[in-house]
Scaffold this motif. Structure first.
Motif, PDB file in Angstrom:
ATOM      1  N   MET A 260       0.824  -1.202   0.000  1.00  0.00           N
ATOM      2  CA  MET A 260       0.000   0.000   0.000  1.00  0.00           C
ATOM      3  C   MET A 260       0.861   1.256   0.000  1.00  0.00           C
ATOM      4  SD  MET A 260      -3.005   1.172   2.676  1.00  0.00           S
ATOM      5  CE  MET A 260      -1.922   1.876   3.923  1.00  0.00           C
ATOM      6  N   VAL A 261       1.917   1.259   0.789  1.00  0.00           N
ATOM      7  CA  VAL A 261       2.773   2.443   0.877  1.00  0.00           C
ATOM      8  C   VAL A 261       3.822   2.351  -0.238  1.00  0.00           C
ATOM      9  CG1 VAL A 261       4.252   3.806   2.391  1.00  0.00           C
ATOM     10  CG2 VAL A 261       2.384   2.487   3.374  1.00  0.00           C
TER      11      VAL A 261
ATOM     12  N   ALA B 282       1.408   7.515  -0.019  1.00  0.00           N
ATOM     13  CA  ALA B 282       2.736   8.117  -0.118  1.00  0.00           C
ATOM     14  C   ALA B 282       3.730   7.425   0.808  1.00  0.00           C
ATOM     15  CB  ALA B 282       2.662   9.603   0.218  1.00  0.00           C
ATOM     16  N   ARG B 283       4.973   7.389   0.362  1.00  0.00           N
ATOM     17  CA  ARG B 283       6.041   6.867   1.206  1.00  0.00           C
ATOM     18  C   ARG B 283       6.485   7.931   2.210  1.00  0.00           C
ATOM     19  NH1 ARG B 283       8.060   5.018  -4.019  1.00  0.00           N
ATOM     20  NH2 ARG B 283       7.878   2.741  -4.188  1.00  0.00           N
ATOM     21  N   ASN B 284       6.977   7.472   3.352  1.00  0.00           N
ATOM     22  CA  ASN B 284       7.616   8.362   4.331  1.00  0.00           C
ATOM     23  C   ASN B 284       6.780   9.610   4.622  1.00  0.00           C
ATOM     24  OD1 ASN B 284       9.854   6.598   4.417  1.00  0.00           O
ATOM     25  ND2 ASN B 284      10.693   7.564   2.583  1.00  0.00           N
ATOM     26  N   GLN B 285       5.560   9.391   5.047  1.00  0.00           N
ATOM     27  CA  GLN B 285       4.623  10.489   5.279  1.00  0.00           C
ATOM     28  C   GLN B 285       4.120  10.460   6.723  1.00  0.00           C
ATOM     29  OE1 GLN B 285       1.198  12.244   2.515  1.00  0.00           O
ATOM     30  NE2 GLN B 285       0.686  10.213   3.270  1.00  0.00           N
TER      31      GLN B 285
ATOM     32  N   THR C  49       9.918  -1.316   8.785  1.00  0.00           N
ATOM     33  CA  THR C  49       9.239  -2.183   7.825  1.00  0.00           C
ATOM     34  C   THR C  49       8.294  -1.379   6.942  1.00  0.00           C
ATOM     35  OG1 THR C  49       9.413  -4.181   9.175  1.00  0.00           O
ATOM     36  CG2 THR C  49       7.578  -4.075   7.620  1.00  0.00           C
ATOM     37  N   LEU C  50       7.550  -0.461   7.547  1.00  0.00           N
ATOM     38  CA  LEU C  50       6.608   0.335   6.773  1.00  0.00           C
ATOM     39  C   LEU C  50       7.321   1.222   5.750  1.00  0.00           C
ATOM     40  CD1 LEU C  50       4.124   1.346   9.620  1.00  0.00           C
ATOM     41  CD2 LEU C  50       3.758  -0.348   7.815  1.00  0.00           C
ATOM     42  N   SER C  51       8.512   1.683   6.084  1.00  0.00           N
ATOM     43  CA  SER C  51       9.261   2.534   5.158  1.00  0.00           C
ATOM     44  C   SER C  51      10.003   1.727   4.111  1.00  0.00           C
ATOM     45  CB  SER C  51      10.256   3.402   5.933  1.00  0.00           C
ATOM     46  OG  SER C  51      11.226   2.592   6.584  1.00  0.00           O
ATOM     47  N   GLY C  52       9.929   0.387   4.197  1.00  0.00           N
ATOM     48  CA  GLY C  52      10.576  -0.467   3.212  1.00  0.00           C
ATOM     49  C   GLY C  52      12.028  -0.760   3.507  1.00  0.00           C
ATOM     50  N   GLU C  53      12.529  -0.325   4.663  1.00  0.00           N
ATOM     51  CA  GLU C  53      13.936  -0.541   4.998  1.00  0.00           C
ATOM     52  C   GLU C  53      14.180  -1.899   5.649  1.00  0.00           C
ATOM     53  OE1 GLU C  53      15.155   2.724   7.393  1.00  0.00           O
ATOM     54  OE2 GLU C  53      14.574   4.241   5.916  1.00  0.00           O
ATOM     55  N   ALA C  54      13.120  -2.601   6.025  1.00  0.00           N
ATOM     56  CA  ALA C  54      13.255  -3.907   6.662  1.00  0.00           C
ATOM     57  C   ALA C  54      12.114  -4.799   6.170  1.00  0.00           C
ATOM     58  CB  ALA C  54      13.218  -3.774   8.189  1.00  0.00           C
TER      59      ALA C  54
END
Length: 432
Positions: free
Chosen positions: A249-250, A256-259, A404-409
């Motif tokens: 979804m993000v 949006a990413r990083n929001q 995890t939500l930011s895609g870094e993990a």
């Protein structure tokens, strides 16, 4: 001393000028006194004052005082201290998600169901999920005032252009159901806005992260076993699937990413996102920007309908020497406040007392009537002493998810961190 200090720190006395500090003769000798603590500020605080004033006018034989304190950990600490000392207010407002930290320790007293029934307040007047959460050890320890769920707002014009509305012109709930269906709906709205489809700000909003996860986890059939002194148990596979969906979804298009929350709200109110995940308490803000704003219960993204929610409820702090006249008056006041909750509904909250929801006046409220059924599928925080609104638990859970939500993990990282944080809390004794 505690009452005087709290009133001096910003409490509001109604039914008599600073009646909590007045002498009996000045405040109304012979009238039973009922003091209520609450944690409502801003618009909610004004509405509660209006309701209290109405109940005071209906009961001139009661000296009714209302004191407002800052919500969060300090409020709950003061409430626990007052109860343990045996000199608390006659009633107080509590998030029902905090009940498990207070009822088992003897800081609260159960309600007399017969006394409530005599005032027209009975079990059948509440949604089953809400009534069940108000119980401890087979007794009613909280009298629910509302349900305040985490829901999906929408811009009717934009979702209409995306082809997501039904014959009534409102967002079609089926069109946003299922993982694939919701993601497709988000992309369709993004094509209309030219930016993103859904507003959701997870940065610097750990409570919002937790609400999103716990609602979806319950939809996915996830259970839990959280027993003090033992390791936390969750359905790891179900939790991983939730984070896999949230990462999809993000993606910069659906959401949006990083929001953070402020940026997400700004996108929604300015038409750069057509849908928005938020608490119903944000309805007044969104309606100021979008007078025709729509809303639905949380979409059924996984198999089981569920909507994360909490509830403001009245509780009876333990009295060392309860006054029967004051207790009888307290029941009258609380029943009166429930029946005044049409006023409360204007801010977006779903009245827990269903006879109010069934009134024609409530059914004319838009979009409140459209998400009122969220109370029927409400899922609350787990029943452990450290959970609930305003607790450090939600902060820890949200922080565990951010990478995890930011895609870094990967998704499993968030689950492992959540379990570690739960283990730490389960190893600690309940300070109340």
């Amino acid at each position: 001393m505690l009452r005087a200090a709290l009133v001096g720190a910003g409490g509001i006395a109604l039914g008599g000028s600073l009646a909590a500090c007045a002498t009996p003769s000045a405040a109304g000798a012979g009238r039973p006194a009922v003091m209520i603590w609450d944690l409502f500020s801003g618009g909610d605080g004004a509405l509660m004052q209006e309701m209290v004033a109405a109940v005071a006018a209906e009961n001139p034989d009661i000296r009714l005082d209302s004191t407002t304190l800052a919500w969060g950990s300090p409020y709950y600490t003061k409430l626990a201290m007052a109860s343990s000392g045996g000199r608390p207010p006659e009633a107080a407002v509590m998030h029902m998600s905090r009940l498990a930290g207070y009822a088992p320790g003897g800081l609260l007293e159960p309600f007399d169901l017969d006394a409530l029934a005599a005032l027209g307040v009975r079990q059948e007047h509440f949604a089953p999920a809400v009534w069940e959460k108000a119980q401890y050890d087979g007794q009613l320890y909280a009298l629910p005032l509302d349900t305040h769920p985490y829901i999906l707002f929408n811009n009717p014009e934009l979702v209409g252009q995306a082809g997501l509305t039904g014959a009534d012109g409102k967002l079609d709930y089926d069109a946003i159901s299922g993982t694939d269906g919701f993601l497709a709906a988000g992309r369709a709205v993004a094509e209309v806005t030219g930016e993103t489809g859904v507003g959701w700000g997870y940065l610097r909003d750990p409570a919002g992260c937790w609400r999103m996860f716990w609602g979806l986890y319950t939809q996915n059939g996830g259970g839990y076993d959280l027993v003090p002194g033992r390791k936390a148990e969750l359905d790891v596979d179900a939790a991983v699937e939730v984070f896999e969906f949230l990462q999809e979804m993000v993606d910069g298009t659906v959401a949006a990413r990083n929001q953070d929350g402020g940026a997400a709200s700004g996108r929604f109110m300015s038409g750069r996102a057509g849908m928005m995940f938020s608490g119903e308490w944000d309805l007044p803000m969104f309606r100021d920007a979008l007078p025709e704003v729509g809303a639905t219960p949380f979409p059924t993204i996984f198999d089981q309908p569920a909507n994360y929610a909490d509830s403001h409820a009245f509780v009876l702090p333990r009295q060392a020497h309860a006054d029967p006249a004051a207790r009888e008056a307290t029941y009258r006041v609380l029943a009166g406040l429930l029946k005044q909750s049409m006023t409360w509904a204007s801010a977006g909250h779903i009245p827990a007392y269903q006879p109010v929801v069934e009134q024609d006046a409530y059914q004319e409220l838009t979009p409140q009537r459209d998400y009122a059924r969220a109370a029927e599928i409400a899922v609350f925080d787990p029943d452990v002493w450290f959970s609930g609104g305003g607790s450090d638990f939600q902060n820890r859970m949200g922080d565990a998810m951010t990478d995890t939500l930011s895609g870094e993990a990967p998704p499993r990282t968030a689950v492992d961190r959540i379990l570690r944080e739960m283990d730490r809390l389960l190893s600690q004794p309940n300070p109340a």
